[in-house]
Design a protein around this motif. Structure first.
Motif, PDB file in Angstrom:
ATOM      1  N   ASN A 107       0.851  -1.246   0.182  1.00 37.59           N
ATOM      2  CA  ASN A 107      -0.163   0.036   0.064  1.00 37.59           C
ATOM      3  C   ASN A 107       0.945   1.099  -0.161  1.00 37.59           C
ATOM      4  OD1 ASN A 107      -1.558  -1.951   2.180  1.00 37.59           O
ATOM      5  ND2 ASN A 107      -2.884  -1.247   0.558  1.00 37.59           N
ATOM      6  N   THR A 108       0.211   2.181  -0.720  1.00 38.11           N
ATOM      7  CA  THR A 108       0.995   3.451  -0.808  1.00 38.11           C
ATOM      8  C   THR A 108       0.049   4.774  -0.619  1.00 38.11           C
ATOM      9  OG1 THR A 108       2.746   2.805  -2.214  1.00 38.11           O
ATOM     10  CG2 THR A 108       2.435   5.028  -2.280  1.00 38.11           C
ATOM     11  N   TYR A 109       0.378   5.597   0.312  1.00 36.36           N
ATOM     12  CA  TYR A 109      -0.390   6.743   0.697  1.00 36.36           C
ATOM     13  C   TYR A 109       0.279   7.962   0.517  1.00 36.36           C
ATOM     14  CZ  TYR A 109      -2.357   2.633   3.292  1.00 36.36           C
ATOM     15  OH  TYR A 109      -2.941   1.344   3.317  1.00 36.36           O
ATOM     16  N   PRO A 110      -0.026   8.971  -0.285  1.00 30.44           N
ATOM     17  CA  PRO A 110       0.820  10.057  -0.545  1.00 30.44           C
ATOM     18  C   PRO A 110      -0.019  11.082   0.735  1.00 30.44           C
ATOM     19  CG  PRO A 110      -1.000   9.790  -2.363  1.00 30.44           C
ATOM     20  CD  PRO A 110      -0.804   8.409  -1.409  1.00 30.44           C
ATOM     21  N   ILE A 111       1.070  11.836   1.209  1.00 31.56           N
ATOM     22  CA  ILE A 111       0.535  12.819   2.106  1.00 31.56           C
ATOM     23  C   ILE A 111       0.943  14.204   1.705  1.00 31.56           C
ATOM     24  CG2 ILE A 111       1.240  13.549   4.423  1.00 31.56           C
ATOM     25  CD1 ILE A 111      -0.250  10.974   4.064  1.00 31.56           C
ATOM     26  N   PHE A 112      -0.164  15.130   1.460  1.00 32.81           N
ATOM     27  CA  PHE A 112       0.069  16.473   1.144  1.00 32.81           C
ATOM     28  C   PHE A 112       0.141  17.096   2.208  1.00 32.81           C
ATOM     29  CE2 PHE A 112      -1.752  13.717  -2.333  1.00 32.81           C
ATOM     30  CZ  PHE A 112      -0.692  14.072  -3.476  1.00 32.81           C
ATOM     31  N   PRO A 113       0.686  18.750   1.773  1.00 34.18           N
ATOM     32  CA  PRO A 113       0.797  19.562   3.141  1.00 34.18           C
ATOM     33  C   PRO A 113      -0.697  19.855   3.703  1.00 34.18           C
ATOM     34  CG  PRO A 113       2.296  20.175   1.403  1.00 34.18           C
ATOM     35  CD  PRO A 113       1.806  19.043   0.902  1.00 34.18           C
ATOM     36  N   ALA A 117      -2.650  15.435   7.947  1.00 30.97           N
ATOM     37  CA  ALA A 117      -2.551  14.102   8.387  1.00 30.97           C
ATOM     38  C   ALA A 117      -2.018  13.874   9.739  1.00 30.97           C
ATOM     39  CB  ALA A 117      -1.676  13.382   7.576  1.00 30.97           C
ATOM     40  N   THR A 118      -2.454  12.733  10.286  1.00 28.59           N
ATOM     41  CA  THR A 118      -2.241  12.609  11.931  1.00 28.59           C
ATOM     42  C   THR A 118      -1.789  11.270  12.157  1.00 28.59           C
ATOM     43  OG1 THR A 118      -4.410  12.462  12.713  1.00 28.59           O
ATOM     44  CG2 THR A 118      -3.434  14.460  13.012  1.00 28.59           C
ATOM     45  N   PHE A 119      -0.982  10.868  12.900  1.00 28.16           N
ATOM     46  CA  PHE A 119      -0.601   9.435  13.293  1.00 28.16           C
ATOM     47  C   PHE A 119      -0.797   9.295  14.586  1.00 28.16           C
ATOM     48  CE2 PHE A 119       2.311   5.789  13.966  1.00 28.16           C
ATOM     49  CZ  PHE A 119       1.490   4.793  13.261  1.00 28.16           C
ATOM     50  N   GLU A 120      -2.030   8.511  15.346  1.00 26.09           N
ATOM     51  CA  GLU A 120      -2.142   8.671  16.764  1.00 26.09           C
ATOM     52  C   GLU A 120      -2.570   7.353  17.096  1.00 26.09           C
ATOM     53  OE1 GLU A 120      -3.959  13.234  17.330  1.00 26.09           O
ATOM     54  OE2 GLU A 120      -5.351  11.441  16.777  1.00 26.09           O
ATOM     55  N   ARG A 121      -2.279   7.107  18.458  1.00 26.02           N
ATOM     56  CA  ARG A 121      -2.758   5.779  18.956  1.00 26.02           C
ATOM     57  C   ARG A 121      -4.187   5.576  19.369  1.00 26.02           C
ATOM     58  NH1 ARG A 121       0.494   2.643  24.239  1.00 26.02           N
ATOM     59  NH2 ARG A 121      -0.707   0.706  24.033  1.00 26.02           N
ATOM     60  N   LEU A 134      -3.676   6.181  11.051  1.00 25.43           N
ATOM     61  CA  LEU A 134      -3.264   6.894  10.145  1.00 25.43           C
ATOM     62  C   LEU A 134      -4.431   7.840   9.436  1.00 25.43           C
ATOM     63  CD1 LEU A 134      -1.331   8.678   8.288  1.00 25.43           C
ATOM     64  CD2 LEU A 134      -1.127   6.633   6.784  1.00 25.43           C
ATOM     65  N   SER A 135      -4.481   9.067   9.742  1.00 22.45           N
ATOM     66  CA  SER A 135      -5.842   9.802   9.272  1.00 22.45           C
ATOM     67  C   SER A 135      -5.472  11.129   8.364  1.00 22.45           C
ATOM     68  CB  SER A 135      -6.875  10.215  10.163  1.00 22.45           C
ATOM     69  OG  SER A 135      -7.676  10.995   9.760  1.00 22.45           O
ATOM     70  N   SER A 136      -5.869  11.401   7.549  1.00 26.22           N
ATOM     71  CA  SER A 136      -5.500  12.609   6.687  1.00 26.22           C
ATOM     72  C   SER A 136      -6.580  13.784   6.924  1.00 26.22           C
ATOM     73  CB  SER A 136      -5.870  12.247   4.963  1.00 26.22           C
ATOM     74  OG  SER A 136      -7.061  11.948   4.783  1.00 26.22           O
ATOM     75  N   SER A 169       3.220  17.020   9.221  1.00 22.97           N
ATOM     76  CA  SER A 169       2.996  18.471   9.091  1.00 22.97           C
ATOM     77  C   SER A 169       3.856  19.493   8.769  1.00 22.97           C
ATOM     78  CB  SER A 169       2.582  18.685  10.687  1.00 22.97           C
ATOM     79  OG  SER A 169       3.818  18.553  11.312  1.00 22.97           O
ATOM     80  N   ASP A 170       5.260  19.279   8.717  1.00 24.24           N
ATOM     81  CA  ASP A 170       6.041  20.098   8.162  1.00 24.24           C
ATOM     82  C   ASP A 170       6.896  19.492   7.163  1.00 24.24           C
ATOM     83  OD1 ASP A 170       8.087  22.126   7.665  1.00 24.24           O
ATOM     84  OD2 ASP A 170       8.562  22.454   9.828  1.00 24.24           O
TER      85      ASP A 170
END
Length: 248
Positions: A107-113, A117-121, A134-136, A169-170
């Motif tokens: 799987n490939t998920y592009p992340i744009f500015p 997007a967040t990655f949280e427990r 992983l949520s956009s 995020s940056d």
């Protein structure tokens, strides 16, 4: 001898033609863009993916995929002109999930500015569960991806999560982690600087502030020929090498 004078004359004539081009007598060819790209994994850790299935009650059932996996955060640097997929930092950030058994990217998920997007427990009610989302930033199912950590030690989880969110995020931080930086016009500036330096050298070799017989030019009479600019043997050789490399 006459042969040496002819060589000087031909070299100077070609040099004057090139000098005219560099000095603005003809349009400069635009520098060709380099379409090459390079990829670098800036963050990697073991994690399995989780499958989501819509239930009749409208809720999603989340179940673990038993394959051994790996999450890679990849920064792709591009030297070509920016496109809709390229960021202001000169590249593209992508999350990849790889099957560690087959070593293939599944799987490939592009992340744009602007994805936020967040990655949280995710709290599951069991402290032993190490499930992350992983949520956009949208509520659609295709923008939410669950993973479960597969490293034996849980200690790196927090640092991986912090860095994951920092790079998403940056993107300038992602570029820095990959050993690159935001693109500039350095390539064009270098071309201009090179032309200016070559112009200066050739003007010095031709012994003038301009070309031809303009005021202030130093000239020498060659028997049987009109006057040509003065240049030393070393300058003639240097100019000859430059013109030969340029195919003139």
């Amino acid at each position: 001898g006459s042969e040496h004078r002819n060589i000087i004359k031909e070299t100077m004539s070609n040099a004057q033609d090139l000098l005219s081009i560099l000095g603005g007598g003809a349009p400069r060819p635009a520098p060709r863009a380099n379409p090459s790209t390079s990829e670098k994994t800036i963050l990697s850790f073991k994690a399995g993916k989780m499958n989501t299935e819509l239930q009749p009650n409208g809720k999603y059932m989340v179940s673990p995929d038993n394959r051994r996996g790996e999450i890679n955060l990849v920064w792709t640097t591009t030297n070509s002109a920016p496109s809709s997929s390229a960021t202001a930092s000169g590249g593209q950030l992508t999350v990849e999930w790889k099957d560690r058994r087959t070593m293939t990217t599944v799987n490939t998920y592009p992340i744009f500015p602007n994805d936020n997007a967040t990655f949280e427990r995710v709290e599951t009610g069991n402290d032993a569960d190490r499930v992350y989302l992983l949520s956009s930033g949208t509520n659609s199912s295709d923008s939410r991806h669950f993973f479960w950590m597969q490293d034996k030690e849980s200690q790196p989880d927090e640092d991986n999560c912090v860095n994951f969110n920092l790079y998403m995020s940056d993107h300038s931080e992602a570029a820095r982690a990959a050993g690159t930086s935001a693109p500039t016009n350095n390539n064009e500036n270098e071309v201009a600087d090179d032309n200016a330096e070559l112009l200066r050298i050739m003007q010095g070799a031709l012994g003038s502030q301009g070309v031809g017989n303009s005021e202030g030019a130093r000239t020498v009479d060659v028997p049987g020929d009109s006057s040509i600019p003065t240049a030393s043997v070393g300058q003639i050789d240097a100019l000859g090498n430059i013109l030969e490399n340029l195919g003139m």
